[in-house]
Design an enzyme around this catalytic site. Structure first.
Site, mmCIF file in Angstrom:
data_model
loop_
_atom_site.group_PDB
_atom_site.id
_atom_site.type_symbol
_atom_site.label_atom_id
_atom_site.label_comp_id
_atom_site.label_asym_id
_atom_site.label_seq_id
_atom_site.Cartn_x
_atom_site.Cartn_y
_atom_site.Cartn_z
ATOM 1 N N GLU A 175 53.247 44.333 37.245
ATOM 2 C CA GLU A 175 53.229 43.619 38.399
ATOM 3 C C GLU A 175 54.638 43.298 38.662
ATOM 4 O O GLU A 175 55.163 42.478 39.578
ATOM 5 C CB GLU A 175 52.321 42.724 38.927
ATOM 6 C CG GLU A 175 51.063 43.205 38.667
ATOM 7 C CD GLU A 175 50.385 43.795 40.177
ATOM 8 O OE1 GLU A 175 50.961 43.265 41.000
ATOM 9 O OE2 GLU A 175 49.608 44.765 40.047
ATOM 10 N N HIS A 250 49.216 36.418 39.977
ATOM 11 C CA HIS A 250 50.491 36.650 39.274
ATOM 12 C C HIS A 250 50.851 35.229 38.577
ATOM 13 O O HIS A 250 50.656 34.176 39.111
ATOM 14 C CB HIS A 250 51.565 36.990 40.251
ATOM 15 C CG HIS A 250 51.403 38.452 40.913
ATOM 16 N ND1 HIS A 250 51.602 38.631 42.307
ATOM 17 C CD2 HIS A 250 50.923 39.668 40.401
ATOM 18 C CE1 HIS A 250 51.328 40.066 42.415
ATOM 19 N NE2 HIS A 250 50.862 40.464 41.394
ATOM 20 N N CYS A 372 57.591 35.173 45.930
ATOM 21 C CA CYS A 372 57.363 36.602 45.948
ATOM 22 C C CYS A 372 58.267 37.491 46.623
ATOM 23 O O CYS A 372 58.402 38.654 46.604
ATOM 24 C CB CYS A 372 56.042 36.734 46.902
ATOM 25 S SG CYS A 372 54.664 35.810 46.075
#
Ligand code: SUG
Length: 451
Positions: A175, A250, A372
């Site tokens: 990711e 995450h 993000c």
């Protein structure tokens, strides 16, 4: 040694920004599923953050959005005809597939890939690997275009080395930089890459019970190898599986680090005390500078509050000559426990002296906070200059004005789930993105527009 500077590239929100509830384990995405979204507002909120950081004297860039719905992916899945035919057929028979192919999720560029600074790698180049994002269908289609974008923006062979995404299997679930933090000294050198994984397939061991662990140890190790990092400048930590099960999909939802600061919740990692003590010792020995570990106790901020406010999905930035400033979402200001915590942190910390709040609610409602939305690269001045030669993706007042005008002209104010079924949205978005390629000078073949 040449100084290295952190530069943030924020993802420009795409014209199809919507709330589809696509990410299992991401509580905000689930909670806002099928609500009406506001693409224009979302893109302008993101641009406002970019402009503010630029005006603080920080180096700032922008990454263009991907084209959506992604017709080449639908073709690969057997849909045929013109783009309009494909959208109509998919809308009639496979709405869920069309929704997945329509997500504007490329805006969360912390997941675009992982980069390693030239001062840390064995060949002295800055390395990039696009993330395969294999755990979510709507994100697994990003890496091909992400690779193309990284190669377009970081184009100089002299400075940059690019790697394709790792094999798209769960074993190598990757990711990107949402699970990677680079610590360094005040000159930006002597870097340490801290990779955080959710589970290991080879070693087994503990893993979350309810929600997916999106990043594997095997993926993080492969990236470190590809980039020519060594045992001396890498650290692999496991995320606490209990917090993944509470919505920390995450690591950047529970920890953020930069330079000589690690800011995290006390429940962020497995075996946290020992790992952070060793990190501090290693850093202080290597750099000769103080290293600050700021662990937030559960008694001050619960994991639930951390997830709903994104206290750790913040950016730690260093305006010239100042200590760190926290770039936080408005939600941190609106939650009394988090606001109190931040006030006392600013009053007492030796490392952090300010906090700035941003309204990023459109992105937040899909689980995407300030951190993000940005891809960090640690680059020398010469490397940064080369980007400005290849493309027009470094933020300036002029580019900010051009992009806000472009968004205001092309983006819809509102988007309902049914609007995604309309072929006109595709045509409209392609007209907008075509114009964007000229503004950002990324080349007329940057997108794969379909008739
Ligand atoms: O992958 N949300 C993204 C949010 C990514 C956040 N990034 C970082 N933490 N670095 C995700 O879960 C939701 C899309 C939707 O439901 O419509 C989404 O993809």
């Amino acid at each position: 040694m040449t100084e290295i500077h952190e530069i943030n590239f924020d993802g420009l929100v795409g014209p199809t920004h919507n709330f589809a509830g696509l990410s299992f384990g991401n509580i905000a995405s689930h909670a806002h599923s099928k609500q009406t979204s506001h693409p224009k507002k979302a893109a302008l909120q993101g641009l406002e953050k970019m402009a503010t950081l630029m005006r603080m004297g920080l180096k700032q860039g922008v990454f263009p959005p991907h084209e959506r719905p992604h017709i080449p992916s639908l073709r690969k899945l057997g849909f045929q005809g013109t783009a309009s035919d494909i959208i109509k057929t998919a809308a009639a028979d496979h709405k869920q597939l069309l929704t997945n192919m329509s997500s504007a999720s490329s805006m969360w560029v912390a997941n675009a890939g992982t980069t390693s600074a030239s001062s840390d790698t064995s060949d002295g180049k800055t390395h990039f690997t696009a993330a395969n994002l294999s755990s979510m269908l709507h994100r697994s289609i990003e890496h091909e275009h992400t690779s193309k974008m990284l190669r377009t923006i970081f184009a100089s062979d002299q400075f940059f080395a690019h790697h394709d995404a790792l094999p798209g299997t769960q074993f190598f679930g990757d990711e990107g930089a949402a699970n990677h933090t680079r610590f360094c000294n005040s000159k930006g050198t002597q870097g340490l890459s801290c990779f955080v994984y959710g589970q290991s397939y080879m070693q087994g061991g503990t893993k979350p019970a309810k929600y997916p662990a999106r990043q594997t140890l095997e993926a993080s190790e492969a990236i470190a190898r590809q980039h020519g990092l060594t045992a001396h400048n890498t650290l692999f930590l496991q995320q606490n599986p209990d917090v993944i099960d509470q919505g920390v999909f995450h690591n950047d939802v529970i920890a953020v680090g930069s330079r000589n600061i690690m800011f995290c919740h006390e429940q962020a990692f497995l075996n946290q005390k020992a790992a952070l003590t060793a990190l501090k010792q290693e850093r202080e020995k290597t750099t000769g500078e103080a290293f600050h570990i700021i662990e937030v106790p559960t008694a001050a901020v619960s994991v639930q509050d951390a997830v709903s406010t994104y206290l750790f999905n913040t950016q730690l930035v260093f305006p010239q000559g100042k200590k760190a400033t926290i770039i936080a979402p408005q939600e941190c200001h609106d939650n009394p426990a988090v606001k109190d915590y931040l006030e006392s942190l600013i009053a007492n910390s030796e490392a952090i002296e300010d906090v700035k709040f941003f309204d990023l609610r459109q992105s937040m409602n899909n689980g995407g906070g300030p951190a993000c939305l940005r891809f960090r690269a640690a680059l020398s001045n010469a490397e940064i200059e080369s980007i400005g030669i290849s493309t027009n993706t470094l933020m300036t007042e002029k580019l900010y004005d051009q992009l806000t005008a472009w968004v205001s002209k092309h983006y819809r104010d509102e988007l309902t789930p049914d609007d995604l079924l309309d072929p006109a949205l595709y045509q409209e978005s392609m007209t907008a993105l075509d114009e964007l390629t000229s503004i950002l000078k990324v080349g007329s073949h940057f997108y794969d527009f379909q008739k």
